[in-house]
Design an enzyme around this catalytic site. Structure first.
Site, PDB file in Angstrom:
ATOM      1  N   ASP A  62       0.881  -1.168   0.101  1.00 47.87           N
ATOM      2  CA  ASP A  62      -0.093  -0.107   0.001  1.00 47.87           C
ATOM      3  C   ASP A  62       0.810   1.393  -0.010  1.00 47.87           C
ATOM      4  OD1 ASP A  62      -2.134  -1.595   0.345  1.00 47.87           O
ATOM      5  OD2 ASP A  62      -2.321  -1.285   2.249  1.00 47.87           O
ATOM      6  N   ARG A  63       0.309   2.236  -0.463  1.00 46.71           N
ATOM      7  CA  ARG A  63       1.117   3.580  -0.632  1.00 46.71           C
ATOM      8  C   ARG A  63       1.519   3.986   0.606  1.00 46.71           C
ATOM      9  NH1 ARG A  63      -1.801   9.279  -1.380  1.00 46.71           N
ATOM     10  NH2 ARG A  63      -2.074   9.116   0.826  1.00 46.71           N
TER      11      ARG A  63
END
Length: 215
Positions: A62-63
Site C-alpha cells: 500500500d502507498r
C-alpha cells in the site's frame, strides 16, 4: 487516501541486488506502481527503473505502508517469485503500532474480506462473499495507549492487516481509512513490512531480507 499526492523525496534504499532480483526498502507515502493520471506517475517502480531499467514488478505494498519489497531483474525471476507469492510460499512479517491494549499477546484473525465497492479502495469483512484472509499476531510490547505488534499474514488480501486490526477494535495508528479520532491523528500509517523470506529464483536457496521500522 488524501486528495494530494506528495511522495517523499528520499533516495532509493537498496537492501540487496543480484542478477535475478533487487530488494528495496519502500518509504511510506510512495505508491508501489503508477496510479491513474499523470500526477500519480511517481512511484517506487518508476524510480527503481530509472536506476535499473530491467526491473520488473512482483508484488505491491500500500502507498502508506513502508518496508521490504522485492523486484525481479529477469522475466524468469518475475515468474518464479510471482508463483511463490501466489502459492503462499513467501513469509512476510510486518510490525505495526495499534490503538489500545491488544490482548491476548498472541492470536489469529480469520475473517474473509471483500472490497467495499461504494467506498473503494476500502475493504470490509463479509462472511457471505468475502475471500479467506488469515493474520497471526504477536504482541511485542505495550506502550502508552498503544500496542506494538508483529503481524504475519497467511494470505495476501488488499488492506488485510489494516481491516483485521480494526475488526479486533485496535486500528493501526495513522490509518486514513480505518482509524478514527485520536487513533488517526499520526503523521503516517504505523505499518511496516519488516521481513520477507523467499526462495532465490536461481537455485532455490532460502533468503531473508529485513528493514527496521522508523517508528
Amino acid at each position: 487516501m488524501s486528495e494530494t499526492y506528495d511522495p517523499p523525496r528520499t533516495p532509493l534504499d537498496v537492501l540487496h541486488e543480484d542478477a535475478q532480483l533487487i530488494v528495496v526498502n519502500k518509504p511510506s507515502g510512495l505508491l508501489s506502481v503508477p496510479g491513474r493520471g499523470e500526477h500519480l506517475a511517481d512511484c517506487l517502480l518508476a524510480r527503481l527503473q530509472a536506476a535499473f531499467p530491467q526491473a520488473l514488478l512482483v508484488h505491491r505494498l500500500d502507498r502508506d505502508t513502508s518496508g521490504v519489497m522485492v523486484f525481479a531483474q529477469t522475466p524468469h525471476a518475475q515468474r518464479h517469485l510471482g508463483l511463490q507469492f501466489e502459492k503462499r510460499q513467501t513469509r512476510k512479517t510486518y510490525v505495526a503500532r495499534v490503538w489500545g491494549r491488544l490482548e491476548p499477546k498472541t492470536g489469529t484473525v480469520d475473517l474473509p474480506l471483500i472490497v467495499d465497492w461504494p467506498n473503494r479502495p476500502r475493504q470490509m469483512v463479509c462472511h457471505e462473499t468475502g475471500k479467506p484472509a488469515v493474520t497471526e499476531w504477536r504482541v511485542q510490547r505495550y506502550e502508552d495507549g498503544a500496542t506494538r505488534v508483529r503481524l504475519s499474514p497467511r494470505t495476501g488480501r488488499s488492506h488485510q492487516l489494516r481491516v483485521h486490526m480494526q475488526a479486533l477494535g485496535h486500528p493501526i495508528l495513522g490509518d486514513p481509512f480505518y482509524a478514527e479520532g485520536a487513533a488517526r491523528d499520526f503523521p503516517r500509517l504505523m505499518l511496516h513490512s519488516e521481513e520477507l523470506r523467499l526462495k532465490h529464483p536461481d537455485g532455490g536457496i532460502s533468503m531473508k531480507f529485513r528493514a527496521e521500522a522508523e517508528f
